[in-house]
Scaffold this motif. Structure first.
Motif, PDB file in Angstrom:
ATOM      1  N   UNK A  31       0.809  -1.208   0.000  1.00  0.00           N
ATOM      2  CA  UNK A  31       0.000   0.000   0.000  1.00  0.00           C
ATOM      3  C   UNK A  31       0.845   1.261   0.000  1.00  0.00           C
ATOM      4  N   UNK A  32       0.319   2.297  -0.593  1.00  0.00           N
ATOM      5  CA  UNK A  32       0.908   3.635  -0.472  1.00  0.00           C
ATOM      6  C   UNK A  32       0.267   4.368   0.704  1.00  0.00           C
ATOM      7  N   UNK A  33      -1.028   4.217   0.805  1.00  0.00           N
ATOM      8  CA  UNK A  33      -1.786   4.812   1.898  1.00  0.00           C
ATOM      9  C   UNK A  33      -2.703   3.760   2.503  1.00  0.00           C
ATOM     10  N   UNK A  34      -2.964   3.898   3.789  1.00  0.00           N
ATOM     11  CA  UNK A  34      -4.079   3.166   4.390  1.00  0.00           C
ATOM     12  C   UNK A  34      -4.899   4.165   5.182  1.00  0.00           C
ATOM     13  N   UNK A  35      -6.200   4.017   5.112  1.00  0.00           N
ATOM     14  CA  UNK A  35      -7.063   5.005   5.735  1.00  0.00           C
ATOM     15  C   UNK A  35      -8.274   4.389   6.392  1.00  0.00           C
ATOM     16  N   UNK A  36      -8.927   5.215   7.174  1.00  0.00           N
ATOM     17  CA  UNK A  36     -10.199   4.857   7.805  1.00  0.00           C
ATOM     18  C   UNK A  36     -11.242   5.891   7.397  1.00  0.00           C
ATOM     19  N   UNK A  47     -14.120  10.865   5.424  1.00  0.00           N
ATOM     20  CA  UNK A  47     -12.742  10.575   5.803  1.00  0.00           C
ATOM     21  C   UNK A  47     -12.575  10.722   7.315  1.00  0.00           C
ATOM     22  N   UNK A  48     -11.788   9.820   7.907  1.00  0.00           N
ATOM     23  CA  UNK A  48     -11.470   9.888   9.328  1.00  0.00           C
ATOM     24  C   UNK A  48      -9.968  10.108   9.522  1.00  0.00           C
ATOM     25  N   UNK A  88     -21.094  10.459  21.074  1.00  0.00           N
ATOM     26  CA  UNK A  88     -22.202   9.832  20.341  1.00  0.00           C
ATOM     27  C   UNK A  88     -22.132  10.098  18.840  1.00  0.00           C
ATOM     28  N   UNK A  89     -21.639  11.248  18.448  1.00  0.00           N
ATOM     29  CA  UNK A  89     -21.562  11.571  17.009  1.00  0.00           C
ATOM     30  C   UNK A  89     -20.481  10.776  16.282  1.00  0.00           C
ATOM     31  N   UNK A  90     -19.674  10.021  17.019  1.00  0.00           N
ATOM     32  CA  UNK A  90     -18.707   9.124  16.377  1.00  0.00           C
ATOM     33  C   UNK A  90     -19.359   7.801  15.969  1.00  0.00           C
ATOM     34  N   UNK A  91     -20.595   7.593  16.370  1.00  0.00           N
ATOM     35  CA  UNK A  91     -21.306   6.370  16.007  1.00  0.00           C
ATOM     36  C   UNK A  91     -21.405   6.253  14.492  1.00  0.00           C
ATOM     37  N   UNK A  92     -20.945   5.125  13.961  1.00  0.00           N
ATOM     38  CA  UNK A  92     -20.927   4.919  12.508  1.00  0.00           C
ATOM     39  C   UNK A  92     -20.402   3.528  12.216  1.00  0.00           C
ATOM     40  N   UNK A  93     -20.500   3.140  10.953  1.00  0.00           N
ATOM     41  CA  UNK A  93     -19.762   1.974  10.463  1.00  0.00           C
ATOM     42  C   UNK A  93     -18.415   2.495   9.980  1.00  0.00           C
ATOM     43  N   UNK A  94     -17.360   1.899  10.483  1.00  0.00           N
ATOM     44  CA  UNK A  94     -16.003   2.318  10.137  1.00  0.00           C
ATOM     45  C   UNK A  94     -15.406   1.351   9.120  1.00  0.00           C
ATOM     46  N   UNK A  95     -14.831   1.922   8.066  1.00  0.00           N
ATOM     47  CA  UNK A  95     -14.255   1.146   6.978  1.00  0.00           C
ATOM     48  C   UNK A  95     -12.756   1.407   6.874  1.00  0.00           C
ATOM     49  N   UNK A  96     -12.033   0.334   6.668  1.00  0.00           N
ATOM     50  CA  UNK A  96     -10.611   0.409   6.378  1.00  0.00           C
ATOM     51  C   UNK A  96     -10.439   0.399   4.860  1.00  0.00           C
ATOM     52  N   UNK A  97      -9.430   1.121   4.365  1.00  0.00           N
ATOM     53  CA  UNK A  97      -9.189   1.163   2.930  1.00  0.00           C
ATOM     54  C   UNK A  97      -7.699   1.280   2.655  1.00  0.00           C
ATOM     55  N   UNK A 117     -15.162  -4.613   4.879  1.00  0.00           N
ATOM     56  CA  UNK A 117     -16.611  -4.735   4.926  1.00  0.00           C
ATOM     57  C   UNK A 117     -17.233  -3.819   5.968  1.00  0.00           C
ATOM     58  N   UNK A 118     -16.428  -3.249   6.833  1.00  0.00           N
ATOM     59  CA  UNK A 118     -16.909  -2.312   7.835  1.00  0.00           C
ATOM     60  C   UNK A 118     -17.131  -2.955   9.190  1.00  0.00           C
ATOM     61  N   UNK A 119     -16.979  -2.149  10.226  1.00  0.00           N
ATOM     62  CA  UNK A 119     -17.252  -2.599  11.594  1.00  0.00           C
ATOM     63  C   UNK A 119     -18.023  -1.498  12.308  1.00  0.00           C
ATOM     64  N   UNK A 120     -19.065  -1.904  13.044  1.00  0.00           N
ATOM     65  CA  UNK A 120     -19.957  -0.925  13.681  1.00  0.00           C
ATOM     66  C   UNK A 120     -19.356  -0.424  14.984  1.00  0.00           C
ATOM     67  N   UNK A 121     -19.371   0.881  15.146  1.00  0.00           N
ATOM     68  CA  UNK A 121     -19.003   1.523  16.407  1.00  0.00           C
ATOM     69  C   UNK A 121     -20.225   2.304  16.886  1.00  0.00           C
TER      70      UNK A 121
END
Length: 125
Positions: A31-36, A47-48, A88-97, A117-121
């Motif tokens: 990878x060149x970049x990895x992101x959340x 973007x996170x 609470x506003x951080x609640x989301x499905x988080x995806x790695x890329x 595929x995402x993970x729920x927070x």
């Protein structure tokens, strides 16, 4: 086929912490970049955080700066997202890329080639 697998999501109270992990499966890649990124039903995927894989430089969304930390793991192409002082506003499905091209921009979703595929927070108030 490169696959990314996230883990570590869950339910936490406001002010708490979680650590998300992302590990590859399938064929190897550099990878060149990895992101959340994260997404809710009400908001588009946003973007996170991201990390340049070779240089280690990082970038963060303003909403998480100072609370979240992205880092590389010891295992090949593993990336973590340490999340502190959760709201609470951080609640989301988080995806790695992962992005393979050196011309990729950390905050541009279209520049990322591989997604998990995402993970729920969920952060309760």
């Amino acid at each position: 086929q490169v696959q990314l697998v996230e883990s570590g999501g869950g339910l936490v109270q406001a002010g708490g912490s979680l650590r998300l992990s992302c590990a590859p499966s399938g064929r190897t890649y550099n990878p060149y970049l990895m992101g959340w990124f994260r997404q809710t039903p009400e908001r588009k995927r946003e973007f996170v955080a991201a990390i340049n894989w070779s240089g280690g430089s990082t970038s963060y969304a303003d909403s998480v700066k100072g609370r979240f930390t992205i880092s590389r793991g010891a295992a090949e192409n593993t990336v973590y997202l340490e999340m502190n002082s959760l709201r609470p506003e951080d609640t989301a499905v988080y995806y790695c890329a992962a992005a393979a091209d050196w011309r990729s921009s950390p905050r541009v979703q279209g520049d990322y080639n591989y997604w998990g595929q995402g993970t729920q927070v969920t952060v309760s108030s």
